[in-house]
Design a protein around this motif. Structure first.
Motif, PDB file in Angstrom:
ATOM      1  N   GLU A 135      48.681  30.757  41.947  1.00  0.00           N
ATOM      2  CA  GLU A 135      48.614  32.130  42.456  1.00  0.00           C
ATOM      3  C   GLU A 135      49.467  33.060  41.600  1.00  0.00           C
ATOM      4  O   GLU A 135      49.576  34.248  41.860  1.00  0.00           O
ATOM      5  CB  GLU A 135      49.084  32.173  43.915  1.00  0.00           C
TER       6      GLU A 135
ATOM      7  N   ILE B  24      45.786  34.393  37.617  1.00  0.00           N
ATOM      8  CA  ILE B  24      45.394  35.306  38.695  1.00  0.00           C
ATOM      9  C   ILE B  24      43.921  35.684  38.566  1.00  0.00           C
ATOM     10  O   ILE B  24      43.178  35.734  39.560  1.00  0.00           O
ATOM     11  CB  ILE B  24      46.297  36.554  38.693  1.00  0.00           C
TER      12      ILE B  24
ATOM     13  N   ARG C 101      41.703  32.733  39.637  1.00  0.00           N
ATOM     14  CA  ARG C 101      41.738  32.564  41.089  1.00  0.00           C
ATOM     15  C   ARG C 101      40.905  33.643  41.787  1.00  0.00           C
ATOM     16  O   ARG C 101      40.130  33.368  42.712  1.00  0.00           O
ATOM     17  CB  ARG C 101      43.181  32.591  41.591  1.00  0.00           C
ATOM     18  N   LYS C 102      41.048  34.858  41.330  1.00  0.00           N
ATOM     19  CA  LYS C 102      40.336  35.986  41.941  1.00  0.00           C
ATOM     20  C   LYS C 102      38.824  35.817  41.845  1.00  0.00           C
ATOM     21  O   LYS C 102      38.085  36.129  42.783  1.00  0.00           O
ATOM     22  CB  LYS C 102      40.772  37.295  41.267  1.00  0.00           C
ATOM     23  N   HIS C 103      38.364  35.283  40.712  1.00  0.00           N
ATOM     24  CA  HIS C 103      36.922  35.184  40.473  1.00  0.00           C
ATOM     25  C   HIS C 103      36.398  33.757  40.626  1.00  0.00           C
ATOM     26  O   HIS C 103      35.247  33.479  40.267  1.00  0.00           O
ATOM     27  CB  HIS C 103      36.601  35.728  39.081  1.00  0.00           C
TER      28      HIS C 103
END
Length: 304
Positions: free
Chosen positions: A161, A54, A57-59
């Motif tokens: 995800e 996570i 993916r976020k960064h």
């Protein structure tokens, strides 16, 4: 995001003792080749894997997932981003009746010994395969008329995800050295294996026979990534390479094995560049002689 910032954030979601910085990947591949990874992580819990996935993916941070590195060539400049190693650090096993449930980092050799100890047959073929369960499933590893597609019942996976779900055998799309994991970004977390009750001595005898055959025919004394090429339909890669007169062919410290031409070995200080050049040379020469293009079985990652 700078590496120092990434590291500080990673320390919030995974213990510091599971973090390696600028880690030489030659320490994590059976080829003993590979430049440094910016960050290598050694998770022991599903929650740690999920948090890392996570975060990346976020960064928008590149994330690579490896097992025991037994079918892997890491290029000489290494890997930018984060490498998630799922191997002995993630290897719980449960046995119930004729089923084994194991986490994906379990070594295949340990898995086959566990089957033997519980008088379960069906994993003898895997007793000398050096990788992890996850890697073996992803490439549908096999030997001596056995392969993982024959024994896998269910696989628990995580997408990029962080969602977790089970895939039954029919969803795994197994084929020769192929599964759905080679085209979809899914992380294998654990698998349920179905075996049959058997006789301990017969299982042990078969494992010893396969082990002896491997030692006789494969260059186990030198670093390699196992079979370098997939088997072309109707042929054996090693036979084609040998008939092309390529046994012993060398570029730098990478060489076509004198014992088994299907293996490229590291004679001591081979670089990934040496290996890639030798792969290309072998492909070209075999094609010139037989009009057959050999597809690499070894997975290649990293910067040249």
């Amino acid at each position: 995001m700078q590496i120092s910032t990434v590291v500080n954030e990673i320390k919030k979601i995974i213990p510091e003792d599971k973090i390696r910085l600028n880690e030489p990947m030659k320490l994590h591949t059976s080829f003993r080749i590979g430049g440094p990874a910016d960050i290598l992580l050694l998770p022991t819990e599903v929650s740690e894997i999920r948090n890392v996935v996570i975060f990346c993916r976020k960064h928008d941070i590149p994330l690579y997932v490896i097992g025991n590195g037994s079918n892997l060539l890491i290029r000489d400049k290494g890997i930018r981003g984060i490498v998630l190693k799922i191997s002995q650090n993630f290897n719980d096993i449960e046995v119930k009746d004729n089923f084994i449930k194991a986490k994906s980092g379990t070594l295949v050799t340990v898995l086959s010994k566990t089957a033997l100890e519980n008088h379960l047959k069906g994993l003898e073929f895997a007793s000398g395969i050096p990788g992890t369960l996850g890697g073996a499933i992803a490439m549908n590893a096999g030997a001596y008329d056995g392969e993982f597609s024959k024994i896998i019942e269910k696989v628990t996976v995580m997408d990029f995800e962080g969602n977790i779900r089970d895939l039954i055998k029919e969803e795994l799309e197994f084929d020769y050295r192929w599964s759905v994991f080679q085209e979809k970004n899914l992380i294998i977390l654990e698998a349920l294996i179905k075996l049959e009750k058997g006789n301990y001595d017969e299982i042990k005898s078969k494992m010893e026979e396969y082990s002896a055959r491997r030692k006789e025919k494969q260059p186990l004394n030198l670093p390699s990534a196992g079979s370098t090429f997939k088997r072309p339909k109707g042929h054996f890669a090693g036979t084609l390479i040998e008939k092309a007169g390529l046994k012993g062919t060398r570029i730098g410290d990478a060489a076509v094995s004198e014992l088994h031409a299907g293996f490229i070995v590291n004679l001591g200080n081979a670089t990934a560049c040496d290996v890639e050049r030798l792969i290309e040379y072998v492909q070209k020469k075999v094609y010139e002689k037989f009009q057959i293009w050999l597809e690499p079985e070894v997975k290649i990652l990293g910067e040249k």
